[in-house]
Design a protein around this motif. Sequence first.
Motif, PDB file in Angstrom:
ATOM      1  N   ALA A 332       0.970  -1.219   0.061  1.00 43.48           N
ATOM      2  CA  ALA A 332       0.013   0.138  -0.068  1.00 43.48           C
ATOM      3  C   ALA A 332       0.955   1.192  -0.029  1.00 43.48           C
ATOM      4  N   GLU A 333       1.991   1.319   0.622  1.00 45.44           N
ATOM      5  CA  GLU A 333       3.024   2.434   0.724  1.00 45.44           C
ATOM      6  C   GLU A 333       3.418   2.780  -0.574  1.00 45.44           C
ATOM      7  N   VAL A 334       3.695   1.441  -1.402  1.00 43.57           N
ATOM      8  CA  VAL A 334       4.557   2.036  -2.454  1.00 43.57           C
ATOM      9  C   VAL A 334       3.760   1.852  -3.788  1.00 43.57           C
ATOM     10  N   GLN A 335       2.445   1.319  -3.812  1.00 42.90           N
ATOM     11  CA  GLN A 335       1.661   0.983  -4.951  1.00 42.90           C
ATOM     12  C   GLN A 335       1.685   2.079  -5.996  1.00 42.90           C
ATOM     13  N   ASP A 336       1.407   3.438  -5.598  1.00 43.39           N
ATOM     14  CA  ASP A 336       1.662   4.433  -6.641  1.00 43.39           C
ATOM     15  C   ASP A 336       2.971   4.551  -7.261  1.00 43.39           C
ATOM     16  N   ARG A 337       3.952   3.925  -6.781  1.00 44.44           N
ATOM     17  CA  ARG A 337       5.133   4.143  -7.714  1.00 44.44           C
ATOM     18  C   ARG A 337       5.567   3.060  -8.526  1.00 44.44           C
ATOM     19  N   LEU A 338       4.690   1.965  -8.326  1.00 41.58           N
ATOM     20  CA  LEU A 338       5.046   0.641  -9.137  1.00 41.58           C
ATOM     21  C   LEU A 338       4.579   0.786 -10.371  1.00 41.58           C
ATOM     22  N   PRO A 339       5.237  -0.001 -11.237  1.00 44.21           N
ATOM     23  CA  PRO A 339       4.681  -0.154 -12.952  1.00 44.21           C
ATOM     24  C   PRO A 339       3.119  -0.706 -12.809  1.00 44.21           C
ATOM     25  N   GLU A 340       2.679  -0.039 -13.783  1.00 47.31           N
ATOM     26  CA  GLU A 340       1.131  -0.476 -14.284  1.00 47.31           C
ATOM     27  C   GLU A 340       1.062  -2.311 -14.162  1.00 47.31           C
ATOM     28  N   GLY A 341       0.045  -2.497 -13.275  1.00 45.61           N
ATOM     29  CA  GLY A 341       0.106  -3.926 -13.507  1.00 45.61           C
ATOM     30  C   GLY A 341       0.734  -4.679 -12.361  1.00 45.61           C
ATOM     31  N   MET A 342       1.799  -4.173 -11.847  1.00 45.86           N
ATOM     32  CA  MET A 342       2.346  -4.800 -10.743  1.00 45.86           C
ATOM     33  C   MET A 342       1.813  -4.995  -9.381  1.00 45.86           C
ATOM     34  N   GLY A 343       1.097  -6.203  -9.096  1.00 43.65           N
ATOM     35  CA  GLY A 343       0.244  -6.378  -7.846  1.00 43.65           C
ATOM     36  C   GLY A 343       1.077  -6.720  -6.785  1.00 43.65           C
ATOM     37  N   GLU A 344       0.305  -6.964  -5.601  1.00 47.12           N
ATOM     38  CA  GLU A 344       1.162  -7.085  -4.241  1.00 47.12           C
ATOM     39  C   GLU A 344       1.985  -8.268  -4.302  1.00 47.12           C
ATOM     40  N   GLU A 345       1.565  -9.229  -5.125  1.00 47.65           N
ATOM     41  CA  GLU A 345       2.250 -10.603  -5.088  1.00 47.65           C
ATOM     42  C   GLU A 345       3.803 -10.515  -5.344  1.00 47.65           C
ATOM     43  N   ALA A 346       3.484  -9.511  -6.663  1.00 47.24           N
ATOM     44  CA  ALA A 346       4.995  -9.337  -7.539  1.00 47.24           C
ATOM     45  C   ALA A 346       5.616  -8.229  -6.421  1.00 47.24           C
ATOM     46  N   TRP A 347       5.186  -7.398  -5.743  1.00 41.40           N
ATOM     47  CA  TRP A 347       5.942  -6.606  -4.931  1.00 41.40           C
ATOM     48  C   TRP A 347       6.716  -7.471  -3.900  1.00 41.40           C
ATOM     49  N   HIS A 348       5.804  -8.279  -3.111  1.00 37.86           N
ATOM     50  CA  HIS A 348       6.360  -9.241  -2.361  1.00 37.86           C
ATOM     51  C   HIS A 348       7.814 -10.086  -2.804  1.00 37.86           C
ATOM     52  N   ALA A 349       7.303 -10.490  -4.176  1.00 35.11           N
ATOM     53  CA  ALA A 349       8.378 -11.404  -4.551  1.00 35.11           C
ATOM     54  C   ALA A 349       9.824 -10.650  -5.055  1.00 35.11           C
ATOM     55  N   VAL A 350       9.624  -9.338  -5.344  1.00 37.46           N
ATOM     56  CA  VAL A 350      10.925  -8.561  -5.796  1.00 37.46           C
ATOM     57  C   VAL A 350      11.514  -7.928  -4.613  1.00 37.46           C
ATOM     58  N   ARG A 351      10.639  -7.429  -3.648  1.00 40.77           N
ATOM     59  CA  ARG A 351      10.984  -6.537  -2.672  1.00 40.77           C
ATOM     60  C   ARG A 351      12.440  -6.875  -1.893  1.00 40.77           C
ATOM     61  N   PRO A 352      12.717  -8.358  -1.447  1.00 35.75           N
ATOM     62  CA  PRO A 352      14.100  -8.552  -0.999  1.00 35.75           C
ATOM     63  C   PRO A 352      15.255  -8.298  -2.128  1.00 35.75           C
ATOM     64  N   ASN A 353      15.118  -7.968  -3.091  1.00 32.49           N
ATOM     65  CA  ASN A 353      16.057  -7.849  -3.957  1.00 32.49           C
ATOM     66  C   ASN A 353      16.309  -6.393  -4.640  1.00 32.49           C
ATOM     67  N   LEU A 354      15.663  -5.578  -3.787  1.00 29.61           N
ATOM     68  CA  LEU A 354      15.643  -4.135  -4.443  1.00 29.61           C
ATOM     69  C   LEU A 354      16.453  -3.377  -3.328  1.00 29.61           C
TER      70      LEU A 354
END
Length: 454
Positions: A332-354
């Motif tokens: 919810a904190e980053v949603q607005d700054r993510l690429p179009e279509g990138m959902g919560e599951e994808a955020w959690h998948a990539v977050r540890p690598n960012l």
Amino acid sequence: MTTITRFAPSPTGRLHVGNIRTALHNWMLAQKNGGKFMLRIDDTDPERSKEEYVEAIRADLAWLGMHPDGEERQSARLDHYESAFEKLVEAGRLYRCYETAQELDLKRKIQLGRGKPPIYDRAGLELTDADHAAKEAEGIAPHWRFKLDHDAPIEWLDAVRGPQKFDPATLSDPVVRREDGSWLYMLPSAVDDMQMGITDVLRGEDHVSNTAVQIQMFIALDAAGFAGDDCAVSDPYPHFAHEALLVGKEGKLSKRLGSLGCDSFRERDIEPQAIIALLARLGTSHPVEPIADINALLETFALETFSRAPAKFDDADLERINTALVHQMDYAEVQDRLPEGMGEEAWHAVRPNLETVGGAHDYWKIVTGPIELPDFSDEDRAYLAEAAKVLSWSDNPWGALTSALKESTGRKGKALFLPLRQALTGQNHGPDMGELLPVLGEETARRRLERAAA
Ligand code: GLU
């Protein structure tokens, strides 16, 4: 008494990391005590003050999450300075001088040459009415100095530096007003602090000797009856605290820090929380940690923990904290700054690598494709064809795929995992495949495996 602090930037440039830190500590001091944090725009210098900087200061504070409880600007308060001035003239605490900058410079050089400290010689105090009249007849206007009281030492208990003591005779009587009637910093600031009821002045240690002078101004204004009804506090002067300056990691005052501000942080995709977490504790006895919760930072905030040694700012610390905070951020904190279509599951998948939130865009390209494949050996291609065949969809498609392949091919470790990662993402490293595969989806995963096998 309610704590009231203030941050008093001069709008002659953008905020830099040093004054952001001072603002933060003032804001925290007010928050910690349930008090108020005021923004005071020190714009008595009309030539150097710019409206665009006033706006940038407000915007930067807002971006950092420090919302002032009120704003004042000195250019709108000139009549107060005028009345303080009149009272101090009446009380004999201000006197007229006529030396030019060159003359003063020469005086200082002579004093230094004789091994004496370059303190103003108070020549202005010796002038007679006839001398003043003569200057006036020549059309030469005076500048005004505040006459320090030399009778007793100036003392205060500094919340960071401990007991402070100054012999006023070692200080020059400060110029408070120029020939053209404009104000220097010293007197307006004391007047404002009195009238705005500032209880705590927290600023850089470059202001220590100003504080000695201003304490005498507070006392003089109070004695001259300026305070009275005009004044919001009962004490003639606030508590003072002077924090050690911020220096570069090599331990020196660095030019770069003087221009390092919110624009450059934003450009580098640094989270405001990372700046807050770092600056809240840098130079204190508490360890700098990636703490996103401002209440947790407020809990340990105390001026007694501030070191007297310069605080060392290191970009690597900021980046480390930023990365650690990004790893904690909710969708919810980053949603607005993510690429179009990138959902919560994808955020959690990539977050540890960012390292930064913006890095999510690169990982999203892996999901949306196209991806570039390495040259697979014939053996690996056969292996990937097998993978496409056994791929099945479940709660844990990656676990199922790799167990099935392990069993059917006898591969393990790198030989088992790497060709799959390469075929599915085009990369040798990246997010946990167990999390990423569900984001890719069955159709894309099968297509990529088949293509890699062809
Ligand atoms: N405008 C002054 C400065 O930026 C304020 C100092 C103070 O906090 O009194 O240095």
